[in-house]
Structures are given as structure tokens and as C-alpha cells.
Design a protein around this motif. Structure first.
Motif, PDB file in Angstrom:
ATOM      1  N   ILE A  78      -2.259  11.553   5.865  1.00  0.00           N
ATOM      2  CA  ILE A  78      -2.112  11.150   7.263  1.00  0.00           C
ATOM      3  C   ILE A  78      -2.073   9.629   7.319  1.00  0.00           C
ATOM      4  O   ILE A  78      -3.044   8.951   6.973  1.00  0.00           O
ATOM      5  N   CYS A  79      -0.934   9.124   7.745  1.00  0.00           N
ATOM      6  CA  CYS A  79      -0.714   7.676   7.756  1.00  0.00           C
ATOM      7  C   CYS A  79      -0.834   7.117   9.170  1.00  0.00           C
ATOM      8  O   CYS A  79      -0.592   7.810  10.160  1.00  0.00           O
ATOM      9  N   ASN A  80      -1.177   5.859   9.228  1.00  0.00           N
ATOM     10  CA  ASN A  80      -1.469   5.179  10.483  1.00  0.00           C
ATOM     11  C   ASN A  80      -0.463   4.058  10.709  1.00  0.00           C
ATOM     12  O   ASN A  80      -0.490   3.041  10.027  1.00  0.00           O
ATOM     13  N   ASN A  81       0.449   4.266  11.651  1.00  0.00           N
ATOM     14  CA  ASN A  81       1.394   3.211  12.032  1.00  0.00           C
ATOM     15  C   ASN A  81       0.707   2.346  13.096  1.00  0.00           C
ATOM     16  O   ASN A  81       0.982   2.431  14.288  1.00  0.00           O
ATOM     17  N   ALA A 129      -3.004   1.945  -4.413  1.00  0.00           N
ATOM     18  CA  ALA A 129      -2.418   2.914  -5.346  1.00  0.00           C
ATOM     19  C   ALA A 129      -1.701   4.031  -4.594  1.00  0.00           C
ATOM     20  O   ALA A 129      -0.586   4.428  -4.970  1.00  0.00           O
ATOM     21  N   VAL A 130      -2.307   4.546  -3.537  1.00  0.00           N
ATOM     22  CA  VAL A 130      -1.684   5.616  -2.756  1.00  0.00           C
ATOM     23  C   VAL A 130      -0.377   5.133  -2.135  1.00  0.00           C
ATOM     24  O   VAL A 130       0.638   5.848  -2.140  1.00  0.00           O
ATOM     25  N   LYS A 131      -0.373   3.904  -1.632  1.00  0.00           N
ATOM     26  CA  LYS A 131       0.844   3.362  -1.034  1.00  0.00           C
ATOM     27  C   LYS A 131       1.951   3.226  -2.079  1.00  0.00           C
ATOM     28  O   LYS A 131       3.126   3.505  -1.811  1.00  0.00           O
ATOM     29  N   ARG A 132       1.559   2.836  -3.277  1.00  0.00           N
ATOM     30  CA  ARG A 132       2.551   2.687  -4.349  1.00  0.00           C
ATOM     31  C   ARG A 132       3.106   4.044  -4.773  1.00  0.00           C
ATOM     32  O   ARG A 132       4.321   4.209  -4.901  1.00  0.00           O
ATOM     33  N   ILE A 133       2.235   5.018  -4.967  1.00  0.00           N
ATOM     34  CA  ILE A 133       2.647   6.346  -5.427  1.00  0.00           C
ATOM     35  C   ILE A 133       3.603   7.001  -4.434  1.00  0.00           C
ATOM     36  O   ILE A 133       4.612   7.615  -4.810  1.00  0.00           O
ATOM     37  N   LEU A 134       3.310   6.842  -3.132  1.00  0.00           N
ATOM     38  CA  LEU A 134       4.069   7.542  -2.097  1.00  0.00           C
ATOM     39  C   LEU A 134       5.079   6.629  -1.388  1.00  0.00           C
ATOM     40  O   LEU A 134       5.689   7.050  -0.405  1.00  0.00           O
ATOM     41  N   ARG A 135       5.230   5.418  -1.874  1.00  0.00           N
ATOM     42  CA  ARG A 135       6.202   4.459  -1.334  1.00  0.00           C
ATOM     43  C   ARG A 135       6.016   4.243   0.166  1.00  0.00           C
ATOM     44  O   ARG A 135       6.974   4.270   0.954  1.00  0.00           O
ATOM     45  N   PRO A 137       5.464   2.052   3.350  1.00  0.00           N
ATOM     46  CA  PRO A 137       5.775   0.650   3.671  1.00  0.00           C
ATOM     47  C   PRO A 137       4.528  -0.146   4.042  1.00  0.00           C
ATOM     48  O   PRO A 137       3.494   0.416   4.416  1.00  0.00           O
ATOM     49  N   SER A 138       4.636  -1.453   3.945  1.00  0.00           N
ATOM     50  CA  SER A 138       3.485  -2.335   4.158  1.00  0.00           C
ATOM     51  C   SER A 138       2.926  -2.239   5.577  1.00  0.00           C
ATOM     52  O   SER A 138       1.749  -2.484   5.806  1.00  0.00           O
TER      53      SER A 138
END
Length: 230
Positions: A78-81, A129-135, A137-138
Motif C-alpha cells: 500500500i503506497c502513499n501518494n 529497498a522496497v522502492k528499488r525492488i518495486l520501482r 517513484p520518488s
């Protein structure tokens, strides 16, 4: 399943069957997340469905080596924009954005329980690491991860603080309402009713035992007086 049953049956699950979760069920769980309330109705949540074995292994490693996660056939990230919320609420928007995602996750966990699936909330992970694995965005942050799958074994239920401990009226520390007797108006009354019912059942049981005992003594006496009686 009744909603009260869903609330009581939802528990963390660390042991999953290898059976894949059907995509229509995954979609149903995700849809439940989108029905959560959000500050300003911004709906800043975004979901990444991870089913690939290799990626799940990488995500589990990024979650402080929680290797048990690999056994869950689905990871829901679950990502937070967050920027969508902070633009609308500059001062407290970051907090609201996190709260929105938490509400979505709660809906998803309850829906999964209703569908006969298990979940576990994961909040400890290496964000980079999670951001890198799942690409990712910043501008988007991974807020939490839910494991999802068919249950092999649920964790043991944990105790919950009683309402009398966590409830206050009007001001913090005020444990009773005006005119109520006792620390908390509802729970003690329910507890008293249950105890009274138990006492009544016990009393009836003891009375029945005494009556049966008297009856068998009377019957034995009658047989002793008249051995040929039936």
C-alpha cells in the motif's frame, strides 16, 4: 459472515497454504480498500500486487528478513501518494495521508477475513529497498505491506483491553457519564448479568443434585422396607 464475526475472526496470519489466491478475490480485497474514507476524499492510496516468487523473496528480505512472508502467495504493498494530500492540507497533510492508507488497509484486512483469507500487517521494512525492488517513484512512499493468502494456521488470539479501560466521557480521565453508577455504565452491567446467570445455573445445578440425592435415598429406603417391590 456477520460483521461481528469478521471483527472477531480477523487475526494475523504467519502460516499460509501454497494455494494461489484467485485474482477476482484479490480484486475484491483491493476494492474494499478503495471504499475507505479519506481526508478531503483525496484517496491518495495506490496498491502494488506482488505475486512473483522472486520479488516476494526480495520484499521479505527488505522487511528485516521476515522470511515467513515468502509463504504468503500475495504481497499487497500500500503506497502513499502523499503530495496529493499535502497540497490540500499543508500543515497536517502528511499525517492525513498516512491515516488514509491505514483506513484502506483496515478495510482490506476485514474483507479478506470475510472471504476466508488471512492477512498480516507489515510496517517494518527498508523503505529504500522496497522502492528499488518495486520501482516506486520518488514522489510515492510505500506505507505498509499486507501479506495475503489462504490460511494454514492463524496466530493465537490476543487479549483486548476492556472498554472500561479505554473509554472516557467528555474529558480524558472521566470514566462515567452523569447519572451512571460504576466506572463504566455498560461493561460492568453486562459482566454482572453474566455472573448472575452463572450463579443461577450453578444454584439450579446444585439444587437438582440435592433433589436427586434425596430421591435415591428415598428409593433405597423403600426397597429396604419391601425387597420385592419393583
Amino acid at each position: 459472515m456477520d460483521f461481528s464475526d469478521v471483527l472477531e475472526k480477523r487475526r494475523s496470519c504467519h502460516f499460509y497454504r501454497s494455494k494461489p489466491v484467485e485474482f477476482d478475490l484479490i480484486g475484491t480485497v483491493l476494492y474494499a480498500g478503495t471504499q475507505a474514507p479519506s481526508a478531503g476524499n483525496v484517496q491518495n492510496w495506490e496498491f502494488i500486487v506482488v505475486t512473483d516468487q522472486g520479488k516476494r523473496e526480495q520484499v521479505a528480505k527488505a522487511c528485516i528478513d521476515q522470511t515467513w512472508m515468502v509463504n504468503a502467495p500475495v504481497h499487497l504493498v500500500i503506497c502513499n501518494n502523499k503530495e496529493r494530500v499535502t497540497k490540500l492540507y499543508p500543515r497536517r497533510g502528511a499525517l492525513y495521508a498516512t491515516q488514509n492508507c491505514a483506513l484502506a488497509a483496515g478495510n482490506m484486512m476485514l474483507k479478506a477475513t470475510e472471504l476466508g483469507l488471512g492477512t498480516c500487517w507489515i510496517g517494518s521494512f527498508d523503505e529504500t529497498a522496497v522502492k528499488r525492488i518495486l520501482r516506486i517513484p520518488s514522489s510515492v512512499e510505500p506505507e505498509l505491506i499486507l501479506t495475503l493468502g489462504y490460511v494454514q494456521e492463524l496466530d493465537q488470539p490476543t487479549s483486548r483491553e476492556p472498554l472500561s479501560v479505554v473509554t472516557h466521557f467528555e474529558t480524558y480521565g472521566k470514566r462515567n457519564r452523569e447519572g451512571d453508577v460504576g466506572v463504566f455504565p455498560l461493561v460492568p452491567r453486562v459482566e454482572r448479568t453474566v455472573e448472575e446467570a452463572k450463579a443461577t445455573v450453578t444454584d439450579l445445578h446444585n439444587q437438582s443434585k440435592k433433589r436427586l440425592s434425596r430421591f435415591f435415598k428415598w428409593l433405597k429406603k423403600k426397597k429396604d422396607e419391601d425387597p420385592e417391590s419393583p
